[in-house]
Design a protein around this motif. Structure first.
Motif, PDB file in Angstrom:
ATOM      1  N   ARG A 262       0.835  -1.200   0.000  1.00 40.97           N
ATOM      2  CA  ARG A 262       0.000   0.000   0.000  1.00 40.97           C
ATOM      3  C   ARG A 262       0.874   1.256   0.000  1.00 40.97           C
ATOM      4  NH1 ARG A 262      -5.294  -1.169   1.243  1.00 40.97           N
ATOM      5  NH2 ARG A 262      -5.720   0.997   1.848  1.00 40.97           N
ATOM      6  N   GLN A 263       0.465   2.217  -0.787  1.00 40.42           N
ATOM      7  CA  GLN A 263       1.097   3.539  -0.806  1.00 40.42           C
ATOM      8  C   GLN A 263      -0.006   4.592  -0.930  1.00 40.42           C
ATOM      9  OE1 GLN A 263       5.036   4.448  -1.154  1.00 40.42           O
ATOM     10  NE2 GLN A 263       4.309   2.977   0.381  1.00 40.42           N
ATOM     11  N   GLY A 265      -2.355   5.182   1.020  1.00 41.34           N
ATOM     12  CA  GLY A 265      -3.637   4.659   1.473  1.00 41.34           C
ATOM     13  C   GLY A 265      -4.302   3.673   0.538  1.00 41.34           C
ATOM     14  N   ARG A 266      -3.636   3.268  -0.524  1.00 40.95           N
ATOM     15  CA  ARG A 266      -4.248   2.347  -1.495  1.00 40.95           C
ATOM     16  C   ARG A 266      -3.243   1.275  -1.898  1.00 40.95           C
ATOM     17  NH1 ARG A 266      -5.521   6.439  -6.201  1.00 40.95           N
ATOM     18  NH2 ARG A 266      -5.935   4.481  -7.327  1.00 40.95           N
ATOM     19  N   PRO A 267      -3.737   0.073  -2.259  1.00 43.28           N
ATOM     20  CA  PRO A 267      -2.831  -0.935  -2.824  1.00 43.28           C
ATOM     21  C   PRO A 267      -2.208  -0.394  -4.109  1.00 43.28           C
ATOM     22  CG  PRO A 267      -4.983  -1.884  -2.333  1.00 43.28           C
ATOM     23  CD  PRO A 267      -5.132  -0.409  -2.202  1.00 43.28           C
ATOM     24  N   ILE A 268      -0.940  -0.661  -4.323  1.00 45.39           N
ATOM     25  CA  ILE A 268      -0.307  -0.110  -5.513  1.00 45.39           C
ATOM     26  C   ILE A 268      -0.895  -0.708  -6.795  1.00 45.39           C
ATOM     27  CG2 ILE A 268       1.843   0.414  -4.291  1.00 45.39           C
ATOM     28  CD1 ILE A 268       3.115  -1.996  -5.720  1.00 45.39           C
ATOM     29  N   SER A 269      -1.570  -1.842  -6.690  1.00 45.19           N
ATOM     30  CA  SER A 269      -2.223  -2.440  -7.854  1.00 45.19           C
ATOM     31  C   SER A 269      -3.344  -1.560  -8.392  1.00 45.19           C
ATOM     32  CB  SER A 269      -2.792  -3.820  -7.504  1.00 45.19           C
ATOM     33  OG  SER A 269      -3.751  -3.711  -6.462  1.00 45.19           O
ATOM     34  N   GLY A 273      -0.334   3.024 -13.433  1.00 47.62           N
ATOM     35  CA  GLY A 273       1.073   2.818 -13.791  1.00 47.62           C
ATOM     36  C   GLY A 273       1.554   1.428 -13.435  1.00 47.62           C
ATOM     37  N   ILE A 274       1.031   0.886 -12.337  1.00 46.68           N
ATOM     38  CA  ILE A 274       1.397  -0.469 -11.913  1.00 46.68           C
ATOM     39  C   ILE A 274       0.564  -1.509 -12.641  1.00 46.68           C
ATOM     40  CG2 ILE A 274       1.488  -2.062  -9.963  1.00 46.68           C
ATOM     41  CD1 ILE A 274       3.616   0.115  -9.836  1.00 46.68           C
ATOM     42  N   SER A 275      -0.742  -1.313 -12.692  1.00 48.08           N
ATOM     43  CA  SER A 275      -1.615  -2.324 -13.287  1.00 48.08           C
ATOM     44  C   SER A 275      -1.320  -2.531 -14.767  1.00 48.08           C
ATOM     45  CB  SER A 275      -3.087  -1.950 -13.087  1.00 48.08           C
ATOM     46  OG  SER A 275      -3.415  -0.754 -13.765  1.00 48.08           O
ATOM     47  N   HIS A 276      -0.966  -1.454 -15.483  1.00 44.01           N
ATOM     48  CA  HIS A 276      -0.636  -1.607 -16.900  1.00 44.01           C
ATOM     49  C   HIS A 276       0.681  -2.354 -17.082  1.00 44.01           C
ATOM     50  CE1 HIS A 276      -3.376   1.693 -18.802  1.00 44.01           C
ATOM     51  NE2 HIS A 276      -4.039   0.821 -18.065  1.00 44.01           N
ATOM     52  N   LYS A 277       1.627  -2.109 -16.190  1.00 46.51           N
ATOM     53  CA  LYS A 277       2.901  -2.830 -16.269  1.00 46.51           C
ATOM     54  C   LYS A 277       2.668  -4.328 -16.040  1.00 46.51           C
ATOM     55  CE  LYS A 277       6.355  -0.447 -14.762  1.00 46.51           C
ATOM     56  NZ  LYS A 277       7.069  -0.119 -16.031  1.00 46.51           N
ATOM     57  N   HIS A 331       8.489  -3.956  -7.465  1.00 45.77           N
ATOM     58  CA  HIS A 331       8.852  -4.261  -6.078  1.00 45.77           C
ATOM     59  C   HIS A 331       9.660  -3.137  -5.423  1.00 45.77           C
ATOM     60  CE1 HIS A 331       7.589  -8.375  -7.056  1.00 45.77           C
ATOM     61  NE2 HIS A 331       7.597  -8.620  -5.764  1.00 45.77           N
ATOM     62  N   GLY A 332      10.076  -2.153  -6.218  1.00 51.50           N
ATOM     63  CA  GLY A 332      10.772  -1.003  -5.654  1.00 51.50           C
ATOM     64  C   GLY A 332      12.063  -1.401  -4.960  1.00 51.50           C
TER      65      GLY A 332
END
Length: 372
Positions: A262-263, A265-269, A273-277, A331-332
């Protein structure tokens, strides 16, 4: 879907994945894991029942190897396993005398003997028809001189299939000879350090008046290119079926991480930018799956698959690199830490665009087949 073969190695997951980070850091061949791999029966899948094999065809063997890639986080071990099947076992079963099959195949399938094939030389591996290693006939022996480089499994191998030149450069000048480790005149160099697949050792071979009985020849004199062509088709399909399993697991784990992390307040999914990757990762994996399935079926039907093999090898190897890069990015900070294994996937992926024919060579073949 051959789920029985896909799940063949799953019960040994704990043994196959033990101490992977430590062994990778040390660049050490995992002998204990090799023992576990022998118990799985994977090494028997592709070989004839008369020698103790399971008798499965090419595409079913691909499914078993995909399962290994999905189960095992030790890509080096998996790579050595694929080499074990393809390097000597496959050409022996297809081209060798009955005597050689009976002598060696049972011990190759059991994993008692570790095998390697020696093609690449210090001048390169792509120009296989112009090898510098030569063998001259001397009565009922060949006498071999020369050297080989970048030979997978060489430092731990018990049995080698040598590709040597017995005639003029060209497709009819190659011959394949079977040689046991410890034979006088054969020197095996130490394992070479490398970026990835670190638990799968590579090394050098040198031949100084190495005498090999004619009875140890696989196929006829001058038929080495035919042997090589047969082997390389299966090397691509078997090795990159493992890659498919690894990529599938990578996507599954990246999705799970993106849902949990989470970042703001929300899941990064939930961020585009994340979901398209991740969507692109999924597309690459499923594209790789289709190429492997279609090309494997074509080869199994003995149809011309020259274009398909070149395209498959390029698509899958490059998809592996890109999905590994994407996983690191998603995964940063964890992506670059060795303890999580994400960066190890990236290191392991790099060589896939080089071994079994570089991406450049594959594109050359595709261009030639297109009439360019």
């Amino acid at each position: 879907m051959d789920d029985d073969l896909f799940d063949l190695t799953a019960p040994w997951a704990e043994q196959l994945n033990a101490n992977t980070s430590e062994l990778d850091a040390a660049g050490e061949f995992p002998h204990d894991k090799w023992k576990a791999l022998r118990e799985t029966g994977l090494l028997r899948v592709h070989f004839a029942p008369e020698f103790g094999g399971a008798g499965h065809g090419l595409t079913r063997t691909m499914r078993a190897l995909e399962g290994l890639g999905h189960t095992s986080r030790d890509a080096g071990l998996s790579f050595s396993a694929s080499t074990q099947i393809v390097s000597v076992g496959v050409p022996l079963q297809r081209f060798a005398t009955q005597e050689l099959k009976e002598k060696y195949l049972p011990r190759i399938m059991s994993g008692e003997l570790i095998t390697a094939h020696a093609i690449t030389e210090s001048s390169g591996g792509s120009d296989a028809m112009n090898l510098a290693s030569v063998a001259r006939r001397d009565g009922d022996h060949y006498v071999v001189s020369g050297d080989k480089m970048f030979i997978t499994n060489a430092p731990v191998a018990d049995l080698f299939l040598l590709y040597v030149r017995t005639g003029k450069p060209g497709p009819f000048g190659l011959t394949t000879l079977l040689v046991e480790a410890g034979t006088p005149g054969l020197t095996v160099g130490p394992a070479m350090d490398k970026i990835g697949l670190r638990t799968s050792p590579i090394g050098t071979l040198s031949f100084d008046e190495l005498r090999v009985p004619v009875s140890q020849r696989v196929g006829q004199e001058g038929s080495g290119f035919r042997v090589l062509d047969y082997v390389m088709k299966r090397e691509v399909l078997f090795g990159f079926s493992i890659t498919l399993g690894e990529m599938t697991r990578r996507v599954e784990e990246t999705i799970a991480f993106a849902k949990e992390r989470r970042q703001f307040g929300r899941p990064i999914s939930s961020y585009q930018g994340i979901s398209h990757k991740i969507a692109d990762m999924k597309i690459r994996v499923e594209t790789a799956r289709k190429w492997l399935a279609d090309t494997g079926a074509k080869v199994e039907r003995n149809e011309d698959a020259a274009f398909d093999l070149a395209a498959t090898k390029t698509v899958v190897s490059e998809a592996n690199v890109q999905t590994a890069l994407d996983a690191v990015q998603i995964h940063g900070g964890r992506g670059v830490l060795t303890e999580y294994g994400v960066e190890r996937d990236l290191r392991n992926s790099i060589a896939g665009t080089i071994y079994s024919g570089t991406s450049e060579i594959q594109r050359n073949r595709i261009a030639m087949l297109a009439g360019l």
